[in-house]
Design a protein around this motif. Structure first.
Motif, PDB file in Angstrom:
ATOM      1  N   LEU A 169       9.234 -62.714  16.580  1.00  0.00           N
ATOM      2  CA  LEU A 169       8.833 -61.634  15.868  1.00  0.00           C
ATOM      3  C   LEU A 169       9.088 -61.769  14.526  1.00  0.00           C
ATOM      4  O   LEU A 169      10.254 -61.933  13.956  1.00  0.00           O
ATOM      5  CB  LEU A 169       9.307 -60.126  16.383  1.00  0.00           C
ATOM      6  N   ALA A 172       7.767 -55.885  12.195  1.00  0.00           N
ATOM      7  CA  ALA A 172       7.385 -54.750  12.894  1.00  0.00           C
ATOM      8  C   ALA A 172       7.686 -53.368  12.063  1.00  0.00           C
ATOM      9  O   ALA A 172       8.739 -53.331  11.330  1.00  0.00           O
ATOM     10  CB  ALA A 172       7.892 -54.578  14.303  1.00  0.00           C
ATOM     11  N   ALA A 185       2.832 -54.940  14.437  1.00  0.00           N
ATOM     12  CA  ALA A 185       3.883 -56.269  14.641  1.00  0.00           C
ATOM     13  C   ALA A 185       3.171 -57.357  14.329  1.00  0.00           C
ATOM     14  O   ALA A 185       1.972 -57.388  14.766  1.00  0.00           O
ATOM     15  CB  ALA A 185       4.434 -56.091  15.979  1.00  0.00           C
TER      16      ALA A 185
END
Length: 250
Positions: A169, A172, A185
């Motif tokens: 990730l 986000a 995201a």
């Protein structure tokens, strides 16, 4: 006052924070920063431009990153209720130039005096909202824009080199309120990853994977900017595994 007395007043915990506690800590700090006057910050701090305007105080916006905090710019009601209400769990991949691309290029982050063409990836459409990644030189921009030409752009990091079966990730966030609330995201995906599916509450969100990145957004009330469900990852060989979305925050 001696050291023992000071130690007794120290609010810091005697142990490492859990992932959930770190998330709450991040949210609190982000909320404090959102209410403060914006200041210029150098990369790798994320930079978000919304409609090209710079406005202080965005209590309705939350933006989180696994490494750096984000500077927030613009109006908290970024996408209209109609645009968000048109959302679809599965995106339609875009290949042609569009009005949305022109808007994203005009509001791209990075050096505003830079010249040369943008490279576009992860271009998709969910209902009335177009999402894409723009790259020009070292500047990389995530863009979300509705058919009414209201949206946001955010400076993001280059694709991370990962194991073939891994994802991560990069950023986000959450914006808006009530019917205008949404989360988004973006991250990297290994070479063998063919599908990334987010499960957030009752919603199933198929991310778009392109050029080693995955991108997704979805309606959210309230827009927390967090991933709270599971993420299902499918590989080229057909194998499937699920991981808690919180494990992507580190």
């Amino acid at each position: 006052m001696n050291r023992d007395m000071l130690a007794a007043l120290d609010p810091a915990p005697k142990r490492e924070l859990s992932p959930a506690e770190r998330h709450r800590q991040d949210q609190l700090l982000t909320s404090i920063l959102a209410d403060a006057a914006p200041v210029e910050r150098r990369r790798p701090v994320r930079r978000i431009a919304i409609g090209g305007a710079l406005v202080a105080g965005m209590a309705a916006a939350v933006v989180l990153g696994p490494v750096a905090y984000h500077m927030i710019r613009g109006n908290p009601n970024i996408l209209s209720a109609a645009a968000i209400g048109s959302w679809t769990g599965t995106p339609t991949r875009l290949t042609a130039d569009s009005v949305a691309r022109q808007w994203c290029e005009h509001h791209a982050t990075g050096d505003q005096n830079a010249t040369g063409p943008f490279t576009v990836s992860n271009a998709d459409r969910r209902g009335e909202v177009t999402s894409m990644i723009l790259t020009r030189g070292q500047d990389i921009t995530l863009c979300l824009v509705g058919s009414d030409e209201a949206g946001l752009t955010e400076a993001i990091d280059p694709v991370t080199k990962l194991a073939a079966n891994a994802i991560d990730l990069d950023t986000a966030g959450g914006h808006g309120d009530g019917v205008t609330g949404f989360n988004y995201a973006e991250g990297s995906a290994g070479a063998d990853v063919t599908s990334v599916t987010l499960h957030e509450g009752s919603r199933t969100i198929d991310a778009l994977i392109d050029h080693g990145r995955w991108t997704a957004w979805w309606p959210a009330d309230p827009p927390t900017g967090l991933l709270g469900g599971d993420v299902t990852i499918t590989m080229k060989d057909g194998s499937v595994r699920s991981v808690p979305a919180q494990s992507l925050f580190h």
